[in-house]
Design an enzyme around this catalytic site. Structure first.
Site, mmCIF file in Angstrom:
data_model
loop_
_atom_site.group_PDB
_atom_site.id
_atom_site.type_symbol
_atom_site.label_atom_id
_atom_site.label_comp_id
_atom_site.label_asym_id
_atom_site.label_seq_id
_atom_site.Cartn_x
_atom_site.Cartn_y
_atom_site.Cartn_z
ATOM 1 N N CYS A 5 0.811 -1.301 -0.064
ATOM 2 C CA CYS A 5 -0.084 -0.112 -0.009
ATOM 3 C C CYS A 5 0.954 1.121 -0.162
ATOM 4 C CB CYS A 5 -0.992 0.133 1.431
ATOM 5 S SG CYS A 5 -1.919 -1.503 1.323
ATOM 6 N N ILE A 56 -5.152 -7.729 -0.681
ATOM 7 C CA ILE A 56 -4.548 -9.442 -0.773
ATOM 8 C C ILE A 56 -5.287 -10.352 0.009
ATOM 9 C CG2 ILE A 56 -2.565 -10.630 -0.963
ATOM 10 C CD1 ILE A 56 -2.439 -8.177 -3.013
ATOM 11 N N ASP A 103 -3.378 -8.371 9.694
ATOM 12 C CA ASP A 103 -1.942 -8.261 10.349
ATOM 13 C C ASP A 103 -1.532 -7.019 10.960
ATOM 14 O OD1 ASP A 103 -1.861 -7.116 7.603
ATOM 15 O OD2 ASP A 103 0.124 -7.968 7.191
#
Length: 631
Positions: A5, A56, A103
């Protein structure tokens, strides 16, 4: 999971100062290519955070910035944390509540639990911004080897940060004059080494460091250091098995994705080994992507096809005629700074091919730095052996004059092209290495720059960039010291910068299992004679894959990812390059010396293509960013 990103933000040291959301949006827009799927902005007194997202994993639920339960801590992540499932499980057992499978959220709670010690617990590639509202502090952190970029500008009243320099410039009102030392560095290395940028007031966060900004000011601290001090004695078979096992694990954890995933495949040792390991653990054929060139000496496509056939991959190949005129301006814009590694061109092309089939690709970056694969390591080893037999005074007396007067004949057989070797032998080991890797060597750089520009440098010498790390390395082994220097400079600021910008230009995420830090720590403990063994670089790496890959893949001569620069400057680039290089007077580069280089190359006696390419990329950068008002 929200990797690959773009992040940006502004922190005002004075809480009473507001951050304009339109400015954060403008910074975000300059990073749209890094994250075309989503935008996120968070504003509160004295802080503004921005995010562009390429989705993703947790595609539906991974909006950023993301906060803890009471909104006192906010996190931005560019990258991927491969051990986040284990971290999340441990943090939940400690009472932390998660609302996503992201995450990034794991980093939020990890920071709550461990503070600044959280970064040493992460396994992955990342540029992270953490806003701690209760303590009014901003923390910026970069992964261990610098896979993901992170820049900042600080002037005592605020700090502006972003994934790319163009986003900082988009904030407006920032002084952006060129840094003479950065220009000097560029013409030695072909890139601007961290922490400098081409702009005097902007800096790169160093790999393996975190930077803290608060009302008390700024400080930067390391959280990891690669050590070559603990060399272990094992058999070749034991090391081979350990290399295979560690790389297999590093590859496996990089296969998590909710979007199409594949691999770059050049047919070289590094990418072929990654594809071989992927094929063992994936339940479908690996999607592999490669490019070939019409000129045979630059073309590795047949080797890529051989490996693809062996492992029954879903192989995609494009034969491209790399056209500098077609992509040069695009790459100049994406790299933000002058960047002279011409392999950025084929890297862009292979990224473009891969993006047609996948959103995530694994690559082979890091094999040469970790396992001593570059031929310059062999030359440096030989030169150091000669130095050990001859005292410094004698070497200077014999090789110094030879290095000054021996012709650099491009057309001559290699045995008669010893000018650089003679120059290196007359110097200390570090000076010799610096001389051998420089585009413009020290004596040439003196001729390149105008007197006024040399005066502005006030005696600055770019070798100090290397000396810092050469002295810092915790080993006396000559090869290991040079590897450490390259891992701190050439790897992050050339190789990883090249790959990041070229892949991000097409919104492709690229993962590098050979640069897994646990693998790197293990490899650093392997004796250097098992990396460079006789004339064979990457010896133990090749031994590790002898039972998996054929000999002509493992032991053929290294080709590299090259383009025919020497021909371009005499043919298709000739007119454009002449106009850019020769019809420009900036007070930095000596026009008479440039004319000499140009005429020597056109005559065909000297190959000056590396010199001319670095000047052309500098001129292109000046033209592009002056037009946009950046300089």
């Amino acid at each position: 999971w929200k990797p690959m990103c773009g992040i940006s933000g502004i922190f005002e040291f004075d809480q009473a100062r507001t951050v304009d959301g339109d400015v954060i949006h403008r910074m975000n827009e300059s990073l749209r290519h890094r994250g075309p799927d989503d935008e996120g902005i968070h504003l509160e007194p004295g802080i503004g955070l921005g995010h562009r997202r390429l989705s993703i994993i947790d595609v539906a639920g991974g909006h950023q910035p993301i906060s803890n339960e009471d909104g006192s801590i906010w996190v931005l992540l560019n990258g991927e944390i491969y051990n986040y499932p284990e971290l999340s499980q441990d943090l939940q057992s400690r009472g932390h509540r998660f609302v996503s499978r992201s995450d990034t959220e794991a980093i939020v709670h990890l920071y709550e639990e461990y503070g600044d010690d959280c970064f040493a617990r992460l396994r992955g590639m990342f540029a992270i911004a953490i806003w701690d509202g209760k303590r009014r502090r901003l923390v910026l952190a970069r992964d261990r080897v610098g896979k993901k970029p992170l820049y900042y500008y600080a002037d005592g009243t605020h700090i502006i940060f972003a994934s790319e320099l163009k986003a900082i410039v988009a904030a407006n009102g920032i002084a952006r004059s060129m840094d003479p030392a950065a220009v000097c560095d560029y013409f030695s290395f072909g890139y601007v080494p961290a922490p400098r940028t081409i702009y005097r007031g902007m800096r790169k966060v160093l790999p393996a460091h975190y930077l803290v900004a608060s009302a008390e000011g700024l400080y930067e601290k390391p959280y990891w250091r690669l050590s070559f001090a603990n060399v272990e004695n094992r058999t070749e078979q034991e090391w081979s098995e350990m290399v295979r096992e560690q790389l297999s694990e590093a590859t496996r954890i990089r296969l998590m994705s909710e979007v199409p995933l594949g691999a770059f495949l050049s047919g070289g040792v590094d990418s072929s080994s990654v594809v071989a390991l992927m094929s063992k653990v994936m339940n479908r054929p690996v999607t592999t992507c490669s490019i070939g060139f019409p000129v045979e000496e630059y073309n590795e496509a047949k080797y890529a096809r051989q490996v693809a056939s062996q492992f029954h991959t879903d192989h995609h190949e494009d034969i491209v005629e790399p056209k500098a005129l077609e992509v040069m301006d695009k790459l100049v814009w994406h790299y933000d700074e002058p960047f002279a590694d011409s392999s950025a061109i084929p890297t862009y092309y292979v990224s473009k091919v891969a993006r047609q089939h996948v959103t995530v690709a694994l690559g082979g970056d890091g094999g040469d730095e970790n396992f001593a694969g570059y031929r310059r390591y062999l030359f440096d080893y030989r030169e150091n052996r000669m130095r050990s037999f001859l005292p410094a005074g004698l070497r200077d007396a014999v090789f110094g004059p030879l290095g000054r007067w021996y012709p650099g004949l491009a057309w001559a057989p290699r045995v008669f092209r010893a000018k650089a070797t003679f120059q290196s032998l007359s110097r200390s080991p570090l000076e010799g290495y610096f001389n051998s890797i420089s585009i413009f060597r020290p004596d040439e750089k003196s001729a390149l720059f105008t007197q006024d520009f040399k005066h502005s440098l006030a005696g600055y010498d770019s070798i100090e960039i290397l000396r810092k790390y050469y002295d810092e390395a915790d080993t006396t082994d000559p090869l290991s010291r040079i590897q450490y220097v390259d891992i701190k400079t050439y790897l992050p600021d050339d190789i990883l910068t090249k790959v990041d910008r070229a892949s991000m230009a097409v919104s492709l995420e690229l993962r590098a299992p050979i640069l897994d830090h646990k693998l790197m720590e293990m490899v650093a403990s392997i004796p250097s004679h098992l990396k460079l063994h006789g004339d064979t670089g990457k010896y133990i790496f090749k031994k590790a894959f002898e039972s998996i890959l054929p000999a002509n893949i493992l032991y053929r001569r290294k080709q590299g990812f090259a383009v025919p620069l020497d021909q371009w400057f005499r043919r298709e680039l000739r007119d454009v390059a002449y106009e850019a290089i020769m019809n420009h007077d900036d007070g930095i580069l000596d026009r008479e010396y440039l004319a000499k280089l140009w005429n020597q190359h056109q005559a065909g006696i000297f190959d000056r293509s590396a010199y001319l390419w670095s000047v052309l990329m500098f001129r292109k950068w000046q033209a592009t960013f002056q037009t946009m008002g950046f300089i």
